[in-house]
Design an enzyme around this catalytic site. Structure first.
Site, short mmCIF file in Angstrom:
data_model
loop_
_atom_site.label_atom_id
_atom_site.label_comp_id
_atom_site.label_asym_id
_atom_site.label_seq_id
_atom_site.Cartn_x
_atom_site.Cartn_y
_atom_site.Cartn_z
N PHE A 55 -9.95 9.59 -6.86
CA PHE A 55 -9.99 8.22 -7.18
C PHE A 55 -11.36 7.61 -7.00
CE2 PHE A 55 -8.87 3.73 -6.56
CZ PHE A 55 -7.91 3.50 -7.45
N ASP A 71 -7.53 10.69 2.39
CA ASP A 71 -6.86 9.59 1.90
C ASP A 71 -5.35 9.81 1.34
OD1 ASP A 71 -6.23 7.35 0.12
OD2 ASP A 71 -8.17 7.04 -0.63
N TYR A 117 0.67 -0.55 -0.46
CA TYR A 117 1.19 -1.38 -1.67
C TYR A 117 1.81 -0.36 -2.73
CZ TYR A 117 -3.56 -0.72 -3.51
OH TYR A 117 -4.79 -0.10 -3.98
N LYS A 118 1.55 0.91 -2.66
CA LYS A 118 2.15 1.97 -3.47
C LYS A 118 3.66 2.28 -2.95
CE LYS A 118 -2.48 3.00 -4.94
NZ LYS A 118 -3.61 4.07 -4.85
N ARG A 173 1.23 8.97 -16.27
CA ARG A 173 1.90 9.48 -14.81
C ARG A 173 3.37 8.72 -14.85
NH1 ARG A 173 -2.14 7.30 -10.27
NH2 ARG A 173 -1.74 5.15 -11.47
#
Ligand SMILES: *Cc1c(COP(=O)(O)O)cnc(C)c1O
Length: 411
Positions: free
Chosen positions: A128, A197, A222-223, A371
């Site tokens: 990322f 991560d 928040y995922k 995705r």
């Protein structure tokens, strides 16, 4: 073998032990198939009421007196997350800042404690962006070298010059799930530390920090954890390392005897030394009902269903989409795959837009990754079936070619 029918999948939903959890989320539009829980999880039904209570009672009526309770929230919620969902011990996880800032703090602390001769940071060159940029920035700041590598090269790249390795447990594009115990042991053997991560793993993969020998980690809430847009992130520092690691932002929330307002910085011994300033209590409040929902479901059960939903996507994609040039870009071995499945092929950005028009929300990541992320707490097996069915129909009718090929600002 034939693909399962929609009826068979509806029966599977009826038997699913996690099925009742769907009603613990706000589903504003039953027609929308939401496969983007790895980007922003849905709103838990308990969150608006809890926030209203915190705003009305604790802020509105309690005013500054409420700080006597709020002061513990970062640690209390960190313990709930750490012990119940990440396999950490008490006092090893805390909620704080954003993932980017936490990665900076933790990586910087690890670098400051590394042997002086170790002058290289390794990171996954396909990670990322913020993870890559942060390592480039840390290297620039400290006069070190940051090198993006491909993960299979890691073993060869680990020499006696390497201080730190930064990796995502689950790759944000391909969903590849790394072997945390093996990679951690390999890096330690070479004298380097790893910061993991967990952004794409927390809340969907049964992360076992302690059992994996992991020392340092960061990640988002928040995922798959559903704590809301921009919710405070978390960081993990193994207990025995806490006293020796010093993070670079010396704020008063890390200070021993904080309200003595002493003259010099003297951080607490525990995990709270990684805190900086006043936490955003209203955002932090939304973390609580979100974590409670995941904890009630149980991470083992969530992972079990996630694997099954991944298998279903792969099965349907192989059967229905292969003829259109769309292929599965995620590992097929469920032990090597996180919560989402990634498809690649021509015109995937246009497909993503056509899917949105057809009520399927998923996302696109450059250059050509589509995705699909079912979230086991609220995604049904029939939703996965319907989403792939709509995708197949779009491809057959070539509907997606009506959409612009140029990327928009947010994808
Ligand atoms: C989502 C994600 C982030 C996000 O970082 P923010 O500071 O919250 O913007 C960082 N790293 C990875 C690997 C992610 O998946």
């Amino acid at each position: 073998m034939s693909v399962p029918t929609r009826e068979a999948l509806a029966a599977r939903d009826a038997r699913d032990p996690l099925a009742p959890f769907r009603s613990r989320f706000v589903i504003a539009d039953e027609g929308v198939l939401y496969l983007d829980g790895n980007s922003l999880g849905r709103l838990p039904a308990a969150t608006p009421g809890f926030l209203a209570e915190v705003v009305g009672q604790e802020w509105g009526a309690g005013l500054v007196r409420s700080w006597s309770s709020w002061i513990d929230w970062t640690a209390r919620l960190g313990d709930l997350l750490g012990t119940r969902l990440l396999g950490a011990g008490e006092g090893e996880v805390v909620l704080s800042d954003s993932t980017s800032v936490n990665l900076y703090k933790v990586a910087s602390a690890a670098l400051a404690a590394s042997e002086p001769g170790r002058r290289t940071i390794l990171y996954d060159g396909a990670d990322f962006p913020t993870d890559r940029y942060l390592m480039q920035g840390l290297a620039a700041e400290r006069g070190l070298t940051a090198r993006g590598i491909e993960v299979p090269e890691l073993e060869d790249a680990l020499g006696d010059d390497v201080a730190l390795v930064v990796l995502s447990l689950v790759d944000y594009r391909t969903a590849e799930l790394l072997d945390m115990p093996r990679v951690t042991a390999m890096a330690r053997h070479a004298g380097a530390r790893v910061v993991w991560d967990l952004s794409h793993a927390a809340g969907v993969v049964d992360v076992r920090l302690a059992a994996s020998g992991a020392e340092l980690a960061v990640g988002c809430t928040y995922k798959y954890l559903n704590a809301g847009p921009g919710a405070p992130a978390f960081l993990y520092v193994r207990r025995d390392l806490q006293p020796e690691l010093r993070q670079p932002i010396w704020g008063w929330f890390g200070q021993r005897d904080q309200f003595a307002m002493g003259p010099g910085y003297d951080p607490v011994a525990g995990i709270e030394r990684f805190l900086v300033g006043t936490p955003p209590i209203l955002s932090l409040a939304a973390v609580q009902p979100a974590l409670e929902t995941c904890v009630d479901a149980g991470i083992a059960e969530i992972r079990r269903k996630s694997v099954q939903q991944g298998e279903l996507i792969i099965e349907l994609a192989d059967r229905w989409l292969g003829a259109h040039g769309i292929s599965v870009a995620s590992p097929r071995d469920p032990d090597r795959r996180g919560g989402h499945v990634c498809l690649r092929g021509p015109d995937t950005w246009q497909l993503c837009q056509a899917l949105a028009e057809a009520g399927v929300i998923c996302d696109f990541r450059a250059p050509d990754f589509l995705r699909l992320a079912p979230s086991p707490l609220y995604t049904r097996f029939v939703d996965v079936f319907d989403a792939l069915d709509r995708l197949r129909t779009i491809l057959e009718r070539r509907d997606h070619l009506r959409f612009p090929a140029e990327l928009s600002r947010v994808t």
